[in-house]
Design a protein around this motif. Structure first.
Motif, short mmCIF file in Angstrom:
data_model
loop_
_atom_site.label_atom_id
_atom_site.label_comp_id
_atom_site.label_asym_id
_atom_site.label_seq_id
_atom_site.Cartn_x
_atom_site.Cartn_y
_atom_site.Cartn_z
N UNK A 245 0.81 -1.22 0.00
CA UNK A 245 0.00 0.00 0.00
C UNK A 245 0.84 1.27 0.00
N UNK A 246 2.07 1.19 0.52
CA UNK A 246 2.90 2.39 0.63
C UNK A 246 2.51 3.30 1.77
N UNK A 247 1.87 2.76 2.80
CA UNK A 247 1.39 3.57 3.93
C UNK A 247 2.51 3.70 4.97
N UNK A 248 2.76 4.90 5.50
CA UNK A 248 3.73 5.07 6.57
C UNK A 248 3.35 4.24 7.80
N UNK A 249 4.37 3.73 8.49
CA UNK A 249 4.17 2.80 9.61
C UNK A 249 4.74 3.37 10.90
N UNK A 250 3.95 3.27 11.96
CA UNK A 250 4.40 3.55 13.32
C UNK A 250 4.34 2.22 14.08
N UNK A 251 5.41 1.89 14.80
CA UNK A 251 5.47 0.60 15.50
C UNK A 251 5.49 0.81 17.00
N UNK A 252 4.77 -0.06 17.71
CA UNK A 252 4.71 -0.06 19.17
C UNK A 252 5.18 -1.39 19.71
N UNK A 253 5.84 -1.39 20.87
CA UNK A 253 6.19 -2.62 21.56
C UNK A 253 6.93 -3.58 20.65
N UNK A 254 6.47 -4.83 20.62
CA UNK A 254 7.12 -5.83 19.79
C UNK A 254 6.72 -5.74 18.33
N UNK A 255 5.94 -4.74 17.98
CA UNK A 255 5.77 -4.40 16.57
C UNK A 255 7.01 -3.74 16.00
N UNK A 256 7.90 -3.28 16.88
CA UNK A 256 9.15 -2.66 16.45
C UNK A 256 10.04 -3.70 15.78
N UNK A 257 10.64 -3.32 14.66
CA UNK A 257 11.51 -4.23 13.93
C UNK A 257 10.82 -4.94 12.79
N UNK A 258 9.49 -4.94 12.75
CA UNK A 258 8.79 -5.55 11.62
C UNK A 258 9.17 -4.83 10.34
N UNK A 259 9.22 -3.51 10.39
CA UNK A 259 9.94 -2.75 9.37
C UNK A 259 11.28 -2.40 10.00
N UNK A 260 12.38 -2.85 9.41
CA UNK A 260 13.68 -2.64 10.06
C UNK A 260 14.09 -1.18 10.05
N UNK A 261 15.02 -0.84 10.96
CA UNK A 261 15.52 0.52 10.99
C UNK A 261 16.04 0.91 9.61
N UNK A 262 15.71 2.14 9.22
CA UNK A 262 16.12 2.63 7.91
C UNK A 262 15.11 2.37 6.81
N UNK A 263 14.06 1.61 7.08
CA UNK A 263 13.05 1.33 6.04
C UNK A 263 12.36 2.63 5.63
N UNK A 264 12.11 2.80 4.35
CA UNK A 264 11.58 4.06 3.84
C UNK A 264 10.17 4.37 4.34
N UNK A 265 9.43 3.37 4.79
CA UNK A 265 8.07 3.61 5.28
C UNK A 265 7.98 3.74 6.80
N UNK A 266 9.09 3.52 7.49
CA UNK A 266 9.06 3.57 8.95
C UNK A 266 9.00 5.02 9.42
N UNK A 267 7.93 5.35 10.12
CA UNK A 267 7.65 6.74 10.49
C UNK A 267 7.77 6.98 11.99
#
Length: 566
Positions: A245-267
């Motif tokens: 989808x190309x949607x920006x992602x915010x991660x909480x708790x153990x959702x962190x790392x699902x998009x790795x650091x540096x990923x273009x969609x990690x917000x």
């Protein structure tokens, strides 16, 4: 529709020769049937048969003994979080159980699958004032999926098996069972347990279609990935959803790392900006609690509130404060995410969010650049962020980073982004200090080859540092970093702001926590200048023993806090 269905014919004992022995042997057979290989405990006479069963089993169960019962439960929870299978804590009666209640509550708030198996005063003496006599289940009932007493030796294996299945059933959580001492020591025969299979639940197509319609019409959508995405094995589906989808992602708790650091969609570095301007927020696997502004997003610069799509794996995951989501979906999260993306793609003209994503990434880059000075900060005092600037340079991609503290760990949450899923542990929404050493014990066992890094505030260190003894005795190397500012930072600065003074907020400045670790058989050192951090970390990672780096940080450094929860 139920969240799970047991496969027919998998009740305890189908096609097996059965069990004969004392109650502890029955319990261990059930533990083993569910793949448990370690019990975390603090020795107590009420549960001796469980130890005997563990030692004499055909496949002996590892007994890892700790110095405080809460550490046993926290270690079991860390095992559950990292392996995604139920953890096990065995606690003796009375104070053994009550010492573990805060840790059980933490697992309850985190949705972590866990069995706490408790001893209990003898049934034949009940009510006469036996040692450590207490009716535990009423205390545990509010913070578990089930709290019960097993009254018959022949029921122990089946009830333990049912409890472990329940703990692993979405929405996951802890289960408590206790067994009277005489029942546990008694002998009996029973069918051998065969765990029931937990079948995933498909999402409601109408709810998925409604969610997809909102998403297709959105201009500024945000995807929030929470703890249950990891726990439910939905991390691949979540990454596919974001990248399709190309949607920006915010991660909480153990959702962190699902998009790795540096990923273009990690917000995550632009969290407030993204959620503040969002028009649709898809929250997956996280409750709408204070960490997510009680489900109220948008409204920045006069924009209307965002519509919320809430994907959960079980009931009771919505906080009432922000009102009902526009769409709620309760199902297996991987199935729900894949179905949502498929429905979104069927819309007439699936919207590309390139401009919005670029805007969010621009805000994230700006935040990162503004923080560079703190990550590299020199001077006479140590800003907490400088610790993370140095740590990021030496962390492996498969490292597990554990946070236990207030201000010091808040900085970690902002600056330490995991490279892989399953690489971050924190206390979660209950905010219980003292998780650190137990989590470190469990993490070292679950990830024997990875770097295990425990970040402790100096206040938090006081709750569990004695369990360094456990690390030493069981030869579990962990790198511990204490941010030592000599205060309760989360209380001192706010109280000053409110009242112009503070009380009960000071600790002894410069306390040598590293000497505590050395006295317990580990190693460590104190760092008082910024340029001492990197070499101290190098020595810690090279030591192969429990090693504490005691960093004297600036007590005037205050973590900036949002007033709206996002």
């Amino acid at each position: 529709m139920t969240d799970t269905e047991a496969v027919p014919g998998t009740d305890a004992g189908d096609g097996d020769d059965g069990l004969t022995g004392h109650g502890g042997e029955h319990a261990v057979a059930a533990f083993r049937a569910h793949g448990i290989d370690t019990m975390f405990t603090l020795s107590g006479g009420h549960v001796f048969p469980v130890y005997d069963g563990a030692v004499k089993a055909a496949e002996p169960l590892r007994i890892l003994d700790v110095r405080h019962e809460q550490s046993a439960v926290f270690a079991a929870e860390a095992t559950a979080k990292l392996t995604r299978r139920p953890g096990l804590a065995v606690l003796t009666a009375g104070p053994g159980v009550t010492n573990g209640v805060s840790a059980v509550t933490t697992a309850h708030m985190n949705g972590s699958p866990l069995l706490v198996f408790g001893g209990r005063a003898p049934a034949f003496r009940w009510g006469s004032g036996a040692l450590q006599e207490l009716d535990h289940p009423p205390l545990l009932a509010p913070v578990t999926k089930r709290a019960a007493t097993v009254h018959e030796t022949e029921r122990i294996a089946a009830d333990v098996s049912d409890a472990l299945t329940l703990a692993a059933t979405p929405h996951r959580g802890p289960v408590f069972l206790d067994v009277p001492m005489d029942v546990l020591f008694d002998r009996g025969s029973a069918p051998a347990p065969v765990p029931a299979r937990i079948a995933p639940v498909a999402p409601d197509p109408d709810a998925i279609d409604a969610a997809a319609a909102l998403l297709a019409d959105a201009r500024h959508p945000v995807l929030v990935l929470g703890h249950d995405v990891w726990m439910g094995g939905a991390e691949d589906a979540a990454r596919r959803a974001a990248e399709t989808t190309g949607i920006p992602v915010v991660a909480n708790g153990m959702g962190r790392g699902i998009l790795p650091r540096g990923h273009e969609l990690l917000a995550s570095r632009a969290r407030a900006a993204a959620l503040g301007r969002a028009d649709v927020v898809v929250v997956v696997g996280a409750p709408l609690d204070f960490r997510l502004g009680y489900g109220v997003f948008g409204g920045r610069d006069g924009t209307p509130p965002a519509r919320v799509v809430h994907l959960t794996d079980g009931p009771g995951q919505s906080a009432p404060g922000g009102g009902a989501p526009a769409v709620s979906v309760r199902a297996d999260l991987a199935l729900a995410l894949d179905a949502l993306v498929e429905a979104w793609a069927r819309k007439a003209a699936p919207r590309a969010y390139r401009d919005w994503s670029a805007e969010v990434q621009g805000a994230a880059r700006t935040a990162y650049q503004s923080d560079r000075a703190l990550l590299d900060a020199g001077g006479d005092s140590i800003h907490p962020v400088r610790v993370y600037g140095e740590l990021l340079r030496v962390l492996d991609d498969d490292a597990v980073v554990i946070g236990d503290g207030g201000d010091f760990v808040s900085y970690a949450g902002k600056y330490v982004e995991p490279a892989r899923p399953g690489g971050w542990l924190d206390p979660g929404p209950y905010g219980c200090l003292g998780t650190g050493l137990g989590y470190a014990i469990g993490a070292r066992l679950a990830r024997p080859a990875a770097q295990i890094v425990l970040l402790l505030g100096d206040g938090a260190a006081g709750f569990s540092l004695m369990d360094v003894d456990t690390l030493v005795r069981h030869r579990l190397p962990v790198v511990m970093i204490v941010g030592n500012n000599g205060i309760w930072g989360l209380e001192k600065h706010p109280m000053r702001s409110l009242y112009g003074y503070d009380v009960a907020a000071d600790l002894a400045p410069g306390t040598r926590y590293d000497e505590v670790v050395r006295a317990l058989g580990g190693a460590g050192e104190t760092v008082a200048a910024p340029d001492g951090i990197a070499p101290a970390l190098a020595r810690a990672f090279a030591s192969d023993v429990p090693y504490l780096v005691n960093v004297l940080t600036d007590p005037e450094a205050v973590y900036p806090r949002s007033t709206n929860g996002v």
